[in-house]
Design a protein around this motif. Structure first.
Motif, PDB file in Angstrom:
ATOM      1  N   LYS A 133      22.187  40.187  35.531  1.00  0.00           N
ATOM      2  CA  LYS A 133      23.512  40.657  35.133  1.00  0.00           C
ATOM      3  C   LYS A 133      24.280  41.240  36.318  1.00  0.00           C
ATOM      4  O   LYS A 133      24.993  42.240  36.184  1.00  0.00           O
ATOM      5  N   HIS A 134      24.129  40.612  37.491  1.00  0.00           N
ATOM      6  CA  HIS A 134      24.780  41.145  38.690  1.00  0.00           C
ATOM      7  C   HIS A 134      25.475  40.034  39.468  1.00  0.00           C
ATOM      8  O   HIS A 134      24.946  38.933  39.623  1.00  0.00           O
ATOM      9  N   THR A 135      26.675  40.366  39.944  1.00  0.00           N
ATOM     10  CA  THR A 135      27.471  39.454  40.755  1.00  0.00           C
ATOM     11  C   THR A 135      27.838  40.146  42.064  1.00  0.00           C
ATOM     12  O   THR A 135      28.100  41.357  42.078  1.00  0.00           O
ATOM     13  N   ILE A 166      24.366  36.434  41.305  1.00  0.00           N
ATOM     14  CA  ILE A 166      25.354  35.377  41.523  1.00  0.00           C
ATOM     15  C   ILE A 166      26.240  35.818  42.688  1.00  0.00           C
ATOM     16  O   ILE A 166      26.842  36.899  42.638  1.00  0.00           O
ATOM     17  N   VAL A 167      26.305  35.011  43.745  1.00  0.00           N
ATOM     18  CA  VAL A 167      26.977  35.429  44.971  1.00  0.00           C
ATOM     19  C   VAL A 167      28.123  34.476  45.312  1.00  0.00           C
ATOM     20  O   VAL A 167      27.977  33.252  45.217  1.00  0.00           O
ATOM     21  N   TYR A 168      29.248  35.068  45.730  1.00  0.00           N
ATOM     22  CA  TYR A 168      30.394  34.292  46.204  1.00  0.00           C
ATOM     23  C   TYR A 168      30.699  34.675  47.649  1.00  0.00           C
ATOM     24  O   TYR A 168      30.820  35.866  47.962  1.00  0.00           O
ATOM     25  N   ALA A 186      35.130  35.733  40.289  1.00  0.00           N
ATOM     26  CA  ALA A 186      33.762  36.160  39.990  1.00  0.00           C
ATOM     27  C   ALA A 186      33.681  36.850  38.631  1.00  0.00           C
ATOM     28  O   ALA A 186      32.742  36.637  37.860  1.00  0.00           O
ATOM     29  N   LYS A 187      34.682  37.681  38.328  1.00  0.00           N
ATOM     30  CA  LYS A 187      34.679  38.398  37.049  1.00  0.00           C
ATOM     31  C   LYS A 187      34.977  37.458  35.888  1.00  0.00           C
ATOM     32  O   LYS A 187      34.397  37.581  34.803  1.00  0.00           O
ATOM     33  N   LYS A 188      35.880  36.497  36.121  1.00  0.00           N
ATOM     34  CA  LYS A 188      36.235  35.551  35.057  1.00  0.00           C
ATOM     35  C   LYS A 188      35.048  34.668  34.700  1.00  0.00           C
ATOM     36  O   LYS A 188      34.789  34.394  33.522  1.00  0.00           O
ATOM     37  N   ASP A 219      30.309  39.505  31.954  1.00  0.00           N
ATOM     38  CA  ASP A 219      29.372  40.531  31.487  1.00  0.00           C
ATOM     39  C   ASP A 219      28.460  41.060  32.590  1.00  0.00           C
ATOM     40  O   ASP A 219      27.494  41.763  32.318  1.00  0.00           O
ATOM     41  N   THR A 220      28.788  40.737  33.838  1.00  0.00           N
ATOM     42  CA  THR A 220      27.944  41.188  34.946  1.00  0.00           C
ATOM     43  C   THR A 220      28.529  42.405  35.635  1.00  0.00           C
ATOM     44  O   THR A 220      29.727  42.683  35.545  1.00  0.00           O
ATOM     45  N   ASN A 221      27.678  43.100  36.365  1.00  0.00           N
ATOM     46  CA  ASN A 221      28.076  44.214  37.216  1.00  0.00           C
ATOM     47  C   ASN A 221      28.487  43.626  38.564  1.00  0.00           C
ATOM     48  O   ASN A 221      27.690  42.966  39.226  1.00  0.00           O
ATOM     49  N   LEU A 222      29.738  43.861  38.980  1.00  0.00           N
ATOM     50  CA  LEU A 222      30.273  43.204  40.175  1.00  0.00           C
ATOM     51  C   LEU A 222      30.286  44.156  41.367  1.00  0.00           C
ATOM     52  O   LEU A 222      30.918  45.218  41.330  1.00  0.00           O
ATOM     53  N   THR A 223      29.573  43.762  42.419  1.00  0.00           N
ATOM     54  CA  THR A 223      29.568  44.504  43.678  1.00  0.00           C
ATOM     55  C   THR A 223      30.375  43.737  44.714  1.00  0.00           C
ATOM     56  O   THR A 223      30.183  42.530  44.883  1.00  0.00           O
TER      57      THR A 223
END
Length: 287
Positions: A30-32, A59-61, A100-102, A106-110
């Motif tokens: 649950k992390h981006t 998940i990484v961008y 990334a959020k779209k 439901d993930t926590n975005l760093t």
């Protein structure tokens, strides 16, 4: 887990093209993570760290700012590029954070920033989509805050190299000088305007600053022997985020292996830095 890499391009709100790479495993957590690069550093430089995080379920961008790398097709297009440095935060960084959020609501975005990535965050209107920020050698750039030979280099960069060479080429030919990627003219003109003043990017009375609005956790790293981001300049930048929850970390000087400004993202620092910061991304703890 074995990460999958997907490359594509998007358009920002002002019509610029931004090349993006997405790293993800089949069963992500649950992390981006969005990695916002240093000035003129291509996204491929961060691919080993991105793969490491993706193989740990994140998940990484990564992306190339508009006007450089895969976000530009030719030197002629580079010459025609009109975006400035603030646009990299207001448009590019903002667009990738939104993407990334779209895609992962439901993930926590760093947001992870390297060098100038932490400066342009203060112009990113999508700051409210970010849950926390990990800054790696993100700093101010006023020339007189540096020391020794690098102080002279910074002065020459702002007062001589940019104003003399950029009009000749139509862009800053930094690749010819053995530095980073060539940079669009309006990016470096604005950058030089910042670097000549003690207040750096905070010098303008009518600017729309978002630094005070950012109230999330920020972990900021500085490193010994980093001539590009000495500790004074890193401290200066985090002070601009006066309402954020700041954790300042300075890498131990007694460590035999030192990362400097660029080493954090090299695989040789997996045990010394990657694993510790992966834990912070996942748990908010360095311990």
């Amino acid at each position: 887990m074995e990460a999958i890499v997907k490359e594509f391009k998007i358009q920002t709100a002002n019509g610029d093209t931004v090349a993006v790479s997405k790293f993800f495993a089949k069963n992500p957590s649950k992390h981006t993570l969005v990695i916002s690069s240093a000035t003129g550093v291509l996204q491929k430089y961060y691919s080993k760290f991105a793969l490491f995080c993706a193989n740990n379920g994140i998940i990484v961008y990564t992306f190339d700012y508009s006007g450089i790398g895969k976000s530009i097709s030719s030197t002629e297009e580079l010459k025609r590029h009109t975006g400035n440095l603030k646009n990299w935060g207001q448009q590019d960084q903002a667009a990738i954070v939104s993407l990334a959020k779209k895609e992962n609501p439901d993930t926590n975005l760093t947001l992870m920033t390297h060098s100038i990535g932490g400066q342009i965050l203060g112009f990113n209107p999508n700051y409210d989509l970010i849950d926390k920020v990990l800054m790696v050698a993100s700093q101010g750039g006023y020339w007189n805050d540096f020391k020794g030979l690098h102080k002279l280099k910074m002065w020459l960069f702002w007062y001589f190299l940019i104003p003399v060479s950029t009009p000749i080429f139509g862009y800053l030919p930094t690749k010819k000088l053995g530095f980073f990627e060539n940079l669009p003219k309006n990016v470096v003109y604005e950058w030089a305007t910042w670097g000549k003043k003690k207040e750096y990017m905070m010098q303008f009375e009518n600017e729309t600053y978002l630094f005070d609005e950012i109230k999330i956790p920020i972990l900021s790293w500085s490193f010994p022997k980093d001539s590009y981001a000495p500790i004074k300049t890193v401290d200066w930048l985090v002070k601009q985020y006066k309402n954020a929850q700041i954790t300042r970390m300075h890498y131990p000087e007694e460590k035999q292996k030192q990362p400097g400004h660029f080493g954090f993202f090299k695989s040789e620092f997996k045990e010394l830095l990657w694993e510790q910061n992966l834990k912070w991304i996942l748990t908010n703890s360095l311990i």
